[in-house]
Scaffold this motif. Sequence first.
Motif, PDB file in Angstrom:
ATOM      1  N   ASP A  15       0.677  -1.273  -0.376  1.00 33.19           N
ATOM      2  CA  ASP A  15       0.080  -0.292   0.064  1.00 33.19           C
ATOM      3  C   ASP A  15       0.735   1.079  -0.221  1.00 33.19           C
ATOM      4  N   THR A  16       0.830   1.903  -1.641  1.00 30.92           N
ATOM      5  CA  THR A  16       2.017   3.247  -1.219  1.00 30.92           C
ATOM      6  C   THR A  16       0.802   4.296  -0.115  1.00 30.92           C
ATOM      7  N   TYR A  17      -0.527   4.181  -0.709  1.00 30.18           N
ATOM      8  CA  TYR A  17      -0.644   5.683   0.626  1.00 30.18           C
ATOM      9  C   TYR A  17       0.186   5.262   2.152  1.00 30.18           C
ATOM     10  N   LYS A  18      -0.075   4.520   2.488  1.00 36.72           N
ATOM     11  CA  LYS A  18       0.353   3.742   3.871  1.00 36.72           C
ATOM     12  C   LYS A  18       1.845   4.642   3.805  1.00 36.72           C
ATOM     13  N   ALA A  19       2.372   4.250   2.812  1.00 41.10           N
ATOM     14  CA  ALA A  19       3.670   4.052   2.985  1.00 41.10           C
ATOM     15  C   ALA A  19       4.198   5.302   3.223  1.00 41.10           C
ATOM     16  N   LEU A  20       4.037   6.249   2.403  1.00 42.03           N
ATOM     17  CA  LEU A  20       4.064   7.443   2.556  1.00 42.03           C
ATOM     18  C   LEU A  20       3.228   8.366   2.955  1.00 42.03           C
ATOM     19  N   PHE A  21       2.329   8.408   3.772  1.00 45.65           N
ATOM     20  CA  PHE A  21       1.655   9.500   4.437  1.00 45.65           C
ATOM     21  C   PHE A  21       1.355   9.389   6.083  1.00 45.65           C
ATOM     22  N   VAL A  67       3.347   6.366   8.019  1.00 45.28           N
ATOM     23  CA  VAL A  67       4.173   6.357   8.398  1.00 45.28           C
ATOM     24  C   VAL A  67       5.271   7.731   7.533  1.00 45.28           C
ATOM     25  N   ASP A  68       6.362   7.967   8.941  1.00 43.89           N
ATOM     26  CA  ASP A  68       7.347   9.523   8.490  1.00 43.89           C
ATOM     27  C   ASP A  68       8.343   8.831   7.610  1.00 43.89           C
ATOM     28  N   SER A  69       7.848   8.169   6.807  1.00 40.72           N
ATOM     29  CA  SER A  69       9.554   7.936   5.944  1.00 40.72           C
ATOM     30  C   SER A  69       9.781   9.139   5.034  1.00 40.72           C
ATOM     31  N   GLN A  70       8.931  10.063   4.459  1.00 36.58           N
ATOM     32  CA  GLN A  70       9.641  11.082   3.906  1.00 36.58           C
ATOM     33  C   GLN A  70      10.610  12.285   4.490  1.00 36.58           C
ATOM     34  N   THR A  71      10.896  11.873   5.686  1.00 34.29           N
ATOM     35  CA  THR A  71      11.822  13.059   6.826  1.00 34.29           C
ATOM     36  C   THR A  71      12.683  12.251   7.304  1.00 34.29           C
ATOM     37  N   MET A  72      12.299  10.334   7.566  1.00 35.71           N
ATOM     38  CA  MET A  72      13.728   9.240   7.715  1.00 35.71           C
ATOM     39  C   MET A  72      14.354   9.129   6.353  1.00 35.71           C
ATOM     40  N   ALA A  73      14.487   9.456   5.018  1.00 36.79           N
ATOM     41  CA  ALA A  73      14.945   9.349   3.768  1.00 36.79           C
ATOM     42  C   ALA A  73      16.372  10.018   4.182  1.00 36.79           C
ATOM     43  N   SER A  74      17.184   9.996   3.350  1.00 36.44           N
ATOM     44  CA  SER A  74      18.495  10.465   3.654  1.00 36.44           C
ATOM     45  C   SER A  74      19.031  11.690   2.934  1.00 36.44           C
ATOM     46  N   GLU A 120      12.595   0.899   5.098  1.00 36.99           N
ATOM     47  CA  GLU A 120      13.761  -0.689   5.375  1.00 36.99           C
ATOM     48  C   GLU A 120      14.123  -0.351   7.237  1.00 36.99           C
ATOM     49  N   ASN A 121      14.334   0.911   7.265  1.00 31.81           N
ATOM     50  CA  ASN A 121      15.368   1.037   8.559  1.00 31.81           C
ATOM     51  C   ASN A 121      13.824   0.872   9.511  1.00 31.81           C
ATOM     52  N   PHE A 122      12.568   1.520   9.542  1.00 29.93           N
ATOM     53  CA  PHE A 122      11.434   1.159   9.437  1.00 29.93           C
ATOM     54  C   PHE A 122      10.752  -0.243   9.928  1.00 29.93           C
ATOM     55  N   VAL A 123      11.720  -1.689   9.078  1.00 31.49           N
ATOM     56  CA  VAL A 123      10.942  -2.823   9.500  1.00 31.49           C
ATOM     57  C   VAL A 123      11.834  -3.088  10.224  1.00 31.49           C
ATOM     58  N   ARG A 124      12.764  -2.448   9.941  1.00 27.80           N
ATOM     59  CA  ARG A 124      13.766  -3.476  10.900  1.00 27.80           C
ATOM     60  C   ARG A 124      13.782  -3.721  12.460  1.00 27.80           C
ATOM     61  N   VAL A 125      13.571  -1.638  12.911  1.00 29.97           N
ATOM     62  CA  VAL A 125      13.194  -1.891  14.570  1.00 29.97           C
ATOM     63  C   VAL A 125      12.132  -2.551  14.576  1.00 29.97           C
ATOM     64  N   GLN A 126      10.815  -2.791  13.755  1.00 30.94           N
ATOM     65  CA  GLN A 126       9.736  -3.669  14.004  1.00 30.94           C
ATOM     66  C   GLN A 126      10.228  -5.039  13.832  1.00 30.94           C
ATOM     67  N   SER A 127      10.699  -4.879  13.100  1.00 33.03           N
ATOM     68  CA  SER A 127      11.103  -6.889  13.293  1.00 33.03           C
ATOM     69  C   SER A 127      12.253  -7.067  14.592  1.00 33.03           C
ATOM     70  N   ASP A 128      12.761  -6.286  14.837  1.00 30.07           N
ATOM     71  CA  ASP A 128      13.174  -6.539  16.731  1.00 30.07           C
ATOM     72  C   ASP A 128      12.700  -6.673  17.680  1.00 30.07           C
ATOM     73  N   ALA A 129      11.823  -6.237  17.730  1.00 26.29           N
ATOM     74  CA  ALA A 129      10.560  -5.850  18.679  1.00 26.29           C
ATOM     75  C   ALA A 129       9.739  -7.500  17.974  1.00 26.29           C
ATOM     76  N   ALA A 130       9.157  -7.925  17.730  1.00 30.76           N
ATOM     77  CA  ALA A 130       8.600  -8.094  17.071  1.00 30.76           C
ATOM     78  C   ALA A 130       9.218  -9.812  16.672  1.00 30.76           C
ATOM     79  N   LEU A 131      10.719 -10.217  16.447  1.00 31.91           N
ATOM     80  CA  LEU A 131      11.448 -11.205  17.536  1.00 31.91           C
ATOM     81  C   LEU A 131      11.561 -11.350  18.636  1.00 31.91           C
ATOM     82  N   ARG A 132      11.883  -9.986  20.049  1.00 28.73           N
ATOM     83  CA  ARG A 132      11.833 -10.611  21.354  1.00 28.73           C
ATOM     84  C   ARG A 132      10.561 -10.986  21.378  1.00 28.73           C
TER      85      ARG A 132
END
Length: 323
Positions: free
Chosen positions: A143-149, A151-158, A175-187
């Motif tokens: 879902d491109t709408y959710k990805a852009l609007f 979560v704050d992915s635009q200001t997190m971009a390099s 991907e950084n968002f995915v990494r943080v959430q995967s860490d929490a889910a794995l724990r």
Amino acid sequence: METKEVLFKGKVLNGFIMLFFNLAVLAMMIASLVCGIIVLNEDDCNESLGAMLLIASGVLFIVNIIIWCGFLMLEPNEARVITWFGKYSGTFTNTGYFWINPFYSTKKLSLRARNLDAQPIKVNDKTGNPVMIGLVLVWKLKDTYKALFEVDSQTMASNPNAVGSDTKGLMNALENFVRVQSDAALRQVAGQYAYDDEDTSGNEPTLRSSAEEINQQLEEKLDERLALAGIEVVEARINYLAYAPEIAAVMLRRQQASAIITAREKIVEGAVSMVKMALDKLSNENIVELDDDKKAAMVSNLLVVLCGDESAQPVVNTGTLNH
């Protein structure tokens, strides 16, 4: 996953047709500019005509620049999120070369599958033992709408200022968002299970013995967490599992002791059955008659021979069995 993405329904023209049209506009602009200069340089020049030609060339130049800004090209599994002065107008996913109204703002996103190989993290299992656990995750945008609007992915971009063209930076932010959430889910998932069967009192699933169940739980938890960003989990599985270094040596000795005990049980069980078979055979075939004391001595000697770690040194008795 409930989606908020809609297809773009605005006017879209073939890019090659608009390219040839814009080249024609460019040629007209150059012709108007040249003719205007020539008219103004003549001795009996018509100043009004020359001025009109120069003004027309200027207008054509502006039109040419505006048209150039409307071209876009999409490869397979790419998408353009289109907004009209801040208002979401839809997502364009057709593959090819196109032209749209240049006053639309577009942001390019990749819909291709991406792989995340998370570094092992230290987690306490159900019994409190620290373990090192890692996962590999395959994900893609749904879902491109959710990805852009959402979560704050635009200001997190390099490079937030170039977010329309900086697809790599925007996807890295996701991907950084995915990494943080995967860490929490794995724990969360790892804390619900013991490391192995030795840490449980019954036939409970463990991290080592129930890989399919653990991976399914992990996918469900990741789906719940990543749905906010319009991300679909294609596959998630544990790819690394071990005791933490501070207890690894102790747990290894425990496993070795458990293995030795199990092996000893099998050896004793086999030795007892062999001794019983030997006594029964001696008795049934009337080879020799043994009283209880001699049977006990024979059983003791046979068990020493069969259960010992080293080869027994036999002692030959040439005496008689009857005293």
